[in-house]
Design a protein around this motif. Sequence first.
Motif, PDB file in Angstrom:
ATOM      1  N   ASP A   1      10.865  11.903   6.482  1.00  0.00           N
ATOM      2  CA  ASP A   1      10.582  12.179   5.077  1.00  0.00           C
ATOM      3  C   ASP A   1      11.231  13.518   4.763  1.00  0.00           C
TER       4      ASP A   1
ATOM      5  N   SER B   1       0.827  -1.229   0.000  1.00  0.00           N
ATOM      6  CA  SER B   1       0.000   0.000   0.000  1.00  0.00           C
ATOM      7  C   SER B   1       0.850   1.264   0.000  1.00  0.00           C
TER       8      SER B   1
ATOM      9  N   VAL C   1       4.657   9.663  -2.131  1.00  0.00           N
ATOM     10  CA  VAL C   1       4.059  10.315  -0.959  1.00  0.00           C
ATOM     11  C   VAL C   1       2.746   9.592  -0.674  1.00  0.00           C
ATOM     12  N   PRO C   2       2.770   8.581   0.216  1.00  0.00           N
ATOM     13  CA  PRO C   2       1.556   7.810   0.488  1.00  0.00           C
ATOM     14  C   PRO C   2       0.544   8.611   1.307  1.00  0.00           C
ATOM     15  N   THR C   3      -0.728   8.287   1.140  1.00  0.00           N
ATOM     16  CA  THR C   3      -1.765   8.933   1.954  1.00  0.00           C
ATOM     17  C   THR C   3      -1.691   8.362   3.366  1.00  0.00           C
ATOM     18  N   VAL C   4      -2.333   9.031   4.300  1.00  0.00           N
ATOM     19  CA  VAL C   4      -2.355   8.556   5.698  1.00  0.00           C
ATOM     20  C   VAL C   4      -2.985   7.159   5.745  1.00  0.00           C
ATOM     21  N   GLU C   5      -4.050   6.949   4.950  1.00  0.00           N
ATOM     22  CA  GLU C   5      -4.734   5.639   4.928  1.00  0.00           C
ATOM     23  C   GLU C   5      -3.782   4.560   4.408  1.00  0.00           C
ATOM     24  N   ALA C   6      -3.013   4.896   3.356  1.00  0.00           N
ATOM     25  CA  ALA C   6      -2.110   3.903   2.747  1.00  0.00           C
ATOM     26  C   ALA C   6      -1.020   3.458   3.714  1.00  0.00           C
TER      27      ALA C   6
ATOM     28  N   PRO D   1      -1.708   5.412  -5.496  1.00  0.00           N
ATOM     29  CA  PRO D   1      -3.124   5.211  -5.154  1.00  0.00           C
ATOM     30  C   PRO D   1      -3.928   4.432  -6.198  1.00  0.00           C
ATOM     31  N   ASP D   2      -3.542   4.487  -7.474  1.00  0.00           N
ATOM     32  CA  ASP D   2      -4.323   3.755  -8.485  1.00  0.00           C
ATOM     33  C   ASP D   2      -4.005   2.254  -8.501  1.00  0.00           C
TER      34      ASP D   2
ATOM     35  N   TRP E   1       6.333   7.748  -9.729  1.00  0.00           N
ATOM     36  CA  TRP E   1       5.483   8.258  -8.652  1.00  0.00           C
ATOM     37  C   TRP E   1       6.319   9.003  -7.611  1.00  0.00           C
TER      38      TRP E   1
END
Length: 413
Positions: free
Chosen positions: A392, A362, A378-383, A367-368, A375
């Motif tokens: 970072d 994840s 930068v992962p989302t908080v959910e990921a 995200p896709d 890419w």
Amino acid sequence: MEKGKVTYCTDLEKSVIISNFERRGWIQVGPEDEWNFYWSFTQNCRTIFSIENGYRMNDNQIINHFPNHYELSRKDLLVKNIKRYRKELEREGNPVAEKTDVTLPNGQTVTRYMHLDFIPVTYVLPADYNMFVEEYRKSPQSTWIMKPCGKSQGAGIFLINKLSKLKKWSREAKAPFNAQFTNKETYVISRYIDNPLLIGGKKFDLRLYVLVTSFRPLKAYLFQHGFCRFCTVKYDTSVTELDNMYVHLTNVSVQKHGGDYNSLHGGKMSVQNLRLYLQGTRGRSVTEKLFDDIQWLIVHSLKAVAPVMANDRHSFECYGYDIIIDDVLKPWLVEVNASPSLQSTTHTDRILKYKLIDNIVSVVVPPDGIPDARWNKVPTVEALGDFDVLIDEELIEREDTTLRNSRFSRGKP
């Protein structure tokens, strides 16, 4: 590649990997086929990155190792990189490399780094033999631990507390070594941490998982579910127990052969339970300081290797950090593994490792859901799932710029 279909390849027929990828609807292919995501052995990864091979990865391919991951995971190179990092910071006059005088239990005063003293005094043999002897003679009763640089899982490790034992080993090792290898195998010899924190009278170490998605800028994440690995036999510093590896080595690959090994919990305890135990026995503030120190140690070991790491944009890596805590709650970095075991010894272990793989994918996949080396990572908080951001540098840089810009605009009349 069929639109939206992700293909994967793996050298490890481990169900925690395969079931994770299948759940995502990914399709397994062979290494010769067109793959998007490769979970490979370190050796195969080296072949892919080798110049002779001539293999060029495309933008939709990512792999689970950096080309020269061994700068962090080979015991001798890790030590060399940390020593170089300290010296460079010292030359720059960086306060992180400040030194101080410390009095040892034997009354001897030595100069140590205040903030970067997180690896035991270590020498590489045979190259540093004379330096080691000089250090050994300062405190002749001390115990040292010898480890072959290129092996893992506790293989070839032994303890010495007499120079004569090392000389005897050296004499005996010469013949078979020269027959097997053209170059004599290198070892590291480190001062043995003989005052480990004990729980129930037993020695343990911490296994923590650290995911690195980039070395320049440095982006690293710490998995929340690390665990302690316990020895099966109570700790004993007597000379008679010096050769008993069930007392000294926490590796599961060593301990599972012991008569006292418990296959139900596998001699493991979660980091969360360790934290609760320490808060109850030592207090909250020193416990929090210990966990802060552990994060500091990980970040600076990564910063030490960042300049020499081949920062390939197709790469990410999950390292297994082994840390020992001593009885004054000081953490020591023992070693870093580039292929931490995905073998599940217990049911809890299996759940933990499944979640680890799931969370890694994840974080490293956009995200896709389709691997992409372009890419921005930068992962989302959910990921992030159960990963916490350790560092970072890109975000730090961005915040600094925003801060500078806002100060600048505030300064306008």
